[in-house]
Design a protein around this motif. Structure first.
Motif, PDB file in Angstrom:
ATOM      1  N   VAL A  98       5.049   6.843  -2.666  1.00 33.37           N
ATOM      2  CA  VAL A  98       4.425   7.789  -3.794  1.00 33.37           C
ATOM      3  C   VAL A  98       5.544   8.805  -3.709  1.00 33.37           C
ATOM      4  O   VAL A  98       6.713   9.155  -5.078  1.00 33.37           O
ATOM      5  CB  VAL A  98       3.022   8.794  -4.077  1.00 33.37           C
ATOM      6  CG1 VAL A  98       3.539   9.777  -4.998  1.00 33.37           C
ATOM      7  CG2 VAL A  98       1.832   7.309  -3.744  1.00 33.37           C
ATOM      8  N   VAL A  99       5.993   9.400  -2.664  1.00 36.14           N
ATOM      9  CA  VAL A  99       6.901  10.727  -2.343  1.00 36.14           C
ATOM     10  C   VAL A  99       8.162   9.827  -2.942  1.00 36.14           C
ATOM     11  O   VAL A  99       8.891  10.276  -3.335  1.00 36.14           O
ATOM     12  CB  VAL A  99       6.614  11.350  -1.196  1.00 36.14           C
ATOM     13  CG1 VAL A  99       8.675  12.275  -0.898  1.00 36.14           C
ATOM     14  CG2 VAL A  99       5.680  12.120  -1.087  1.00 36.14           C
ATOM     15  N   ALA A 100       8.746   8.500  -2.188  1.00 32.37           N
ATOM     16  CA  ALA A 100       9.490   7.723  -2.717  1.00 32.37           C
ATOM     17  C   ALA A 100      10.030   7.654  -4.538  1.00 32.37           C
ATOM     18  O   ALA A 100      11.242   7.976  -4.668  1.00 32.37           O
ATOM     19  CB  ALA A 100       9.976   6.613  -1.858  1.00 32.37           C
ATOM     20  N   GLY A 138      12.034   9.038  -9.519  1.00 33.52           N
ATOM     21  CA  GLY A 138      11.837   9.549 -11.017  1.00 33.52           C
ATOM     22  C   GLY A 138      11.220   8.218 -11.393  1.00 33.52           C
ATOM     23  O   GLY A 138      11.289   7.295 -12.391  1.00 33.52           O
ATOM     24  N   VAL A 139      10.820   6.757 -10.836  1.00 30.55           N
ATOM     25  CA  VAL A 139      10.048   5.478 -11.285  1.00 30.55           C
ATOM     26  C   VAL A 139       8.351   5.708 -10.715  1.00 30.55           C
ATOM     27  O   VAL A 139       8.003   6.392  -9.633  1.00 30.55           O
ATOM     28  CB  VAL A 139      10.746   4.972 -10.025  1.00 30.55           C
ATOM     29  CG1 VAL A 139       9.911   3.605 -10.751  1.00 30.55           C
ATOM     30  CG2 VAL A 139      12.493   5.099  -9.921  1.00 30.55           C
ATOM     31  N   HIS A 140       8.224   5.161 -11.953  1.00 31.48           N
ATOM     32  CA  HIS A 140       6.051   4.786 -11.677  1.00 31.48           C
ATOM     33  C   HIS A 140       5.798   3.559 -11.484  1.00 31.48           C
ATOM     34  O   HIS A 140       6.401   3.045 -12.322  1.00 31.48           O
ATOM     35  CB  HIS A 140       5.746   5.880 -12.809  1.00 31.48           C
ATOM     36  CG  HIS A 140       4.246   5.831 -12.864  1.00 31.48           C
ATOM     37  ND1 HIS A 140       2.805   6.601 -12.013  1.00 31.48           N
ATOM     38  CD2 HIS A 140       3.428   4.941 -13.378  1.00 31.48           C
ATOM     39  CE1 HIS A 140       1.957   6.061 -12.542  1.00 31.48           C
ATOM     40  NE2 HIS A 140       1.723   4.887 -12.865  1.00 31.48           N
ATOM     41  N   TRP A 141       4.761   3.481 -10.021  1.00 28.80           N
ATOM     42  CA  TRP A 141       4.486   2.233 -10.338  1.00 28.80           C
ATOM     43  C   TRP A 141       2.522   2.955 -10.475  1.00 28.80           C
ATOM     44  O   TRP A 141       2.198   3.701  -9.565  1.00 28.80           O
ATOM     45  CB  TRP A 141       4.635   1.756  -8.623  1.00 28.80           C
ATOM     46  CG  TRP A 141       6.130   0.985  -8.882  1.00 28.80           C
ATOM     47  CD1 TRP A 141       6.906   1.362  -9.782  1.00 28.80           C
ATOM     48  CD2 TRP A 141       6.952   0.709  -7.489  1.00 28.80           C
ATOM     49  NE1 TRP A 141       8.531   0.575  -8.767  1.00 28.80           N
ATOM     50  CE2 TRP A 141       7.716   0.165  -8.080  1.00 28.80           C
ATOM     51  CE3 TRP A 141       6.112   0.692  -6.284  1.00 28.80           C
ATOM     52  CZ2 TRP A 141       9.307  -0.493  -7.407  1.00 28.80           C
ATOM     53  CZ3 TRP A 141       6.799  -0.139  -5.262  1.00 28.80           C
ATOM     54  CH2 TRP A 141       8.422  -0.323  -5.444  1.00 28.80           C
ATOM     55  N   PRO A 142       2.305   1.785 -10.210  1.00 23.75           N
ATOM     56  CA  PRO A 142       0.889   1.273 -10.816  1.00 23.75           C
ATOM     57  C   PRO A 142       0.101   1.570  -9.077  1.00 23.75           C
ATOM     58  O   PRO A 142       0.287   1.433  -8.501  1.00 23.75           O
ATOM     59  CB  PRO A 142       0.427   0.344 -11.267  1.00 23.75           C
ATOM     60  CG  PRO A 142       1.659  -0.603 -12.025  1.00 23.75           C
ATOM     61  CD  PRO A 142       2.430   0.548 -11.195  1.00 23.75           C
ATOM     62  N   GLY A 143      -0.756   2.244  -8.849  1.00 23.76           N
ATOM     63  CA  GLY A 143      -2.137   2.767  -8.252  1.00 23.76           C
ATOM     64  C   GLY A 143      -1.985   1.130  -7.237  1.00 23.76           C
ATOM     65  O   GLY A 143      -1.558   1.470  -6.183  1.00 23.76           O
ATOM     66  N   PRO A 144      -2.621   0.157  -7.615  1.00 29.20           N
ATOM     67  CA  PRO A 144      -2.431  -0.974  -6.857  1.00 29.20           C
ATOM     68  C   PRO A 144      -1.177  -1.936  -6.014  1.00 29.20           C
ATOM     69  O   PRO A 144      -0.976  -2.513  -5.161  1.00 29.20           O
ATOM     70  CB  PRO A 144      -2.806  -2.572  -8.057  1.00 29.20           C
ATOM     71  CG  PRO A 144      -3.404  -1.270  -9.046  1.00 29.20           C
ATOM     72  CD  PRO A 144      -2.649  -0.269  -8.514  1.00 29.20           C
ATOM     73  N   LEU A 179      -0.760  -2.801  -2.317  1.00 29.55           N
ATOM     74  CA  LEU A 179      -0.127  -3.316  -2.088  1.00 29.55           C
ATOM     75  C   LEU A 179       0.710  -3.864  -1.010  1.00 29.55           C
ATOM     76  O   LEU A 179       1.474  -4.227   0.390  1.00 29.55           O
ATOM     77  CB  LEU A 179       0.856  -5.016  -2.456  1.00 29.55           C
ATOM     78  CG  LEU A 179      -0.356  -5.742  -3.785  1.00 29.55           C
ATOM     79  CD1 LEU A 179      -0.105  -6.399  -4.280  1.00 29.55           C
ATOM     80  CD2 LEU A 179      -1.295  -6.414  -2.510  1.00 29.55           C
ATOM     81  N   ALA A 180       1.901  -1.990  -1.358  1.00 29.18           N
ATOM     82  CA  ALA A 180       3.550  -2.524  -0.394  1.00 29.18           C
ATOM     83  C   ALA A 180       2.650  -1.287   0.687  1.00 29.18           C
ATOM     84  O   ALA A 180       3.334  -2.245   1.932  1.00 29.18           O
ATOM     85  CB  ALA A 180       4.112  -1.398  -1.142  1.00 29.18           C
ATOM     86  N   ALA A 181       1.873  -0.844   0.893  1.00 31.47           N
ATOM     87  CA  ALA A 181       1.516  -0.103   1.900  1.00 31.47           C
ATOM     88  C   ALA A 181       0.569  -1.268   3.362  1.00 31.47           C
ATOM     89  O   ALA A 181       0.695  -1.376   4.361  1.00 31.47           O
ATOM     90  CB  ALA A 181       0.021   0.716   1.276  1.00 31.47           C
TER      91      ALA A 181
END
Length: 527
Positions: free
Chosen positions: A351-353, A358-364, A368-370
């Motif tokens: 989330v911080v990166a 300036g990019v937004h990814w959905p929570g899912p 998955l990345a985590a």
């Protein structure tokens, strides 16, 4: 001085198609990695090294080739490459760990070992158990090769092989020389029960044994501080808690909340937490790490604003985010770096990166990345119930988040509206977690707390907002540990009252696969 106007981050647009490509890869590549790890973990034997090398090499070459392919073809080939790379690398790591075994000829023999205490020792009336990192070992004066990490016990008792001369002040980071007897890892064959041998394998403990301390062969302390600074710090904090809090039960829970020392909690208290369904709160959970990161970010951001030079170099919100991430990671390491802590730190880092870029990814996608990041660090995390309970809980909360309905009350709304919104949100979150995780809990443990919903409604705010902050602040102000102990004693009394209810928990036999699948589907539909 003219005010400095920073550009708004997050409004920057990517070229057409580039954002969709990134989303596709973030969605498919972690799934592919997890699939490759899972496939290797299903094997009864480790593949030969040529197969391992071929899988890893094919995966790396395919990743290098995707830059010359169209978007969808590159995404597909990248996913296949990660399946191959994950399977090959996991097989290689498993092969390396299996190769570090105790020779059968050395089982039950007197071995003289020198090394360091690599974990917090866990003591009880029977003795002390600890992890020992071997530096050298001899048998009858000749050097021998044994596993580097051992699980040792230093026991008390009257028989010849038991402890006659006590370990004294056994502490993390000390260097010792003593005589041990070892054996290869073994556990009871108990289907659907705790797999001790698997746990030892996951921890990298390739032999177990005990210390022999006799009048003519005494253990020798060689150095007080010989490494493991984090473990020594955890040891110092636990000793200070034990000295400040006379109640052993409350002291153990404070140590578990402050430094993740779950072994400090008494077995009777663990049984109480299990029956009432609050055991997840007595270790460093994702909720604890998230709260710590939020508070740390707020403090760093506030301190950053005190310096105009720092403000000109970096905006305070950005500094607060990265400072909170670094402090949360340090706290997770101090707390033992368990799977929930790893998952939370990796999600916060994503989330911080992304926000910094300036990019937004959905929570899912972040979840998955985590998950992929956790299995890169520890592929055997997929075999731990905590992995599934942790990620499924967050996934259920994300999936069940209502997208329609009344807007939340604003900051200037009446206090009773804001209070009711908070209570309603807490009730809904707890209902989702209780219903959604019930099938998984029955699959893993064949037991479900029927009073867990009520117990968690009280225990979550008490532990998260009172006990955990007091356990951490007590490191700076030890009198706060006394207040934290009083809070925990009151909580334990309430939990004991709930556990006394005849129907407090429900135990079932292990279910067949078709019933497990139906249970999981039913829980998902209810959520």
């Amino acid at each position: 001085r003219q005010p400095l106007h920073w550009p708004r981050r997050g409004d920057r647009c990517a070229p057409e198609g580039q954002g969709d490509e990134a989303v596709e890869r973030v969605a498919s590549w972690p799934l592919a990695w997890l699939l490759g790890v899972w496939l290797q973990l299903q094997q009864a034997e480790v593949w030969p090294w040529p197969v391992q090398a071929a899988l890893a090499a094919a995966g790396l070459l395919a990743l290098l080739a995707i830059r010359w392919l169209p978007r969808h073809a590159a995404t597909l080939l990248g996913a296949l490459a990660l399946v191959s790379l994950a399977a090959g690398s996991t097989a290689w790591r498993a092969d390396q760990r299996l190769a570090e075994r105790l020779p059968a000829a050395l089982e039950g023999q007197d071995l003289q070992v020198t090394g360091r205490v690599a974990s917090l020792p866990q003591s009880n009336l029977a003795g002390t158990r600890f992890v020992f990192e071997v530096e050298s070992a001899t048998h009858q004066g000749r050097p021998v090769t044994i596993p580097q990490r051992l699980s040792l016990g230093w026991w008390r008792g009257p028989d010849a092989d038991a402890l006659l001369i006590g370990p004294g002040e056994l502490r993390a980071g000390q260097r010792w020389r003593f005589t041990v007897r070892l054996r290869q890892p073994h556990g009871h064959l108990n289907p659907h029960g705790f797999d001790a041998e698997l746990w030892l394998f996951e921890q990298g403990l390739r032999a177990t044994g005990y210390v022999r301390s006799r009048a003519g062969d005494r253990a020798e302390l060689l150095a007080v501080a010989a490494g493991y600074p984090v473990e020594r710090l955890r040891q110092a904090i636990r000793d200070r808690i034990d000295a400040a809090v006379p109640d052993a039960g409350a002291a153990g829970v404070l140590a578990a909340l402050a430094i993740g020392d779950q072994g400090a909690i008494d077995r009777a208290d663990w049984e109480l937490f299990r029956i009432t369904g609050v055991a997840h709160l007595m270790s460093i959970s994702g909720l604890h790490v998230t709260l710590f990161a939020w508070l740390a970010a707020a403090l760093v951001g506030r301190a950053w604003r005190w310096s105009s030079r720092l403000m000109l170099a970096l905006p305070a919100p950005l500094a607060g985010r990265w400072g909170g991430l670094l402090l949360a990671a340090a706290y997770a390491v101090l707390a033992g770096w368990g799977v929930p802590a790893q998952r939370t730190v990796l999600m916060i880092a994503a989330v911080v990166a992304l926000r910094s870029a300036g990019v937004h990814w959905p929570g899912p996608l972040i979840l998955l990345a985590a998950a992929g990041g956790v299995t890169v660090l520890d592929p055997w995390a997929l075999l731990q119930p905590g992995f599934w309970l942790s990620f499924v809980a967050v996934g259920l909360l994300i999936a069940s988040d209502p997208v329609r309905g009344a807007a939340p009350p604003t900051a200037d709304a009446p206090w009773h509206q804001r209070l009711w919104a908070a209570v309603r949100g807490g009730l809904r979150t707890q209902a989702v977690a209780t219903v959604g995780l019930a099938p998984l809990t029955l699959i893993f443990f064949q037991q479900l707390s029927l009073v867990g919903f009520v117990a968690n409604l009280v225990a979550i705010p008490v532990v998260t907002l009172l006990a955990m902050p007091l356990s951490l602040l007590g490191v700076l102000l030890p009198p706060l540990w006394t207040l934290g102990a009083a809070v925990l004693q009151a909580l334990l009394q309430g939990l004991a009252w709930l556990a006394a209810v005849p129907w407090a928990s429900w135990s079932v036999p292990a279910a067949p696969a078709w019933a497990e699948l139906l249970g999981l589907a039913g829980g998902a539909l209810l959520v």
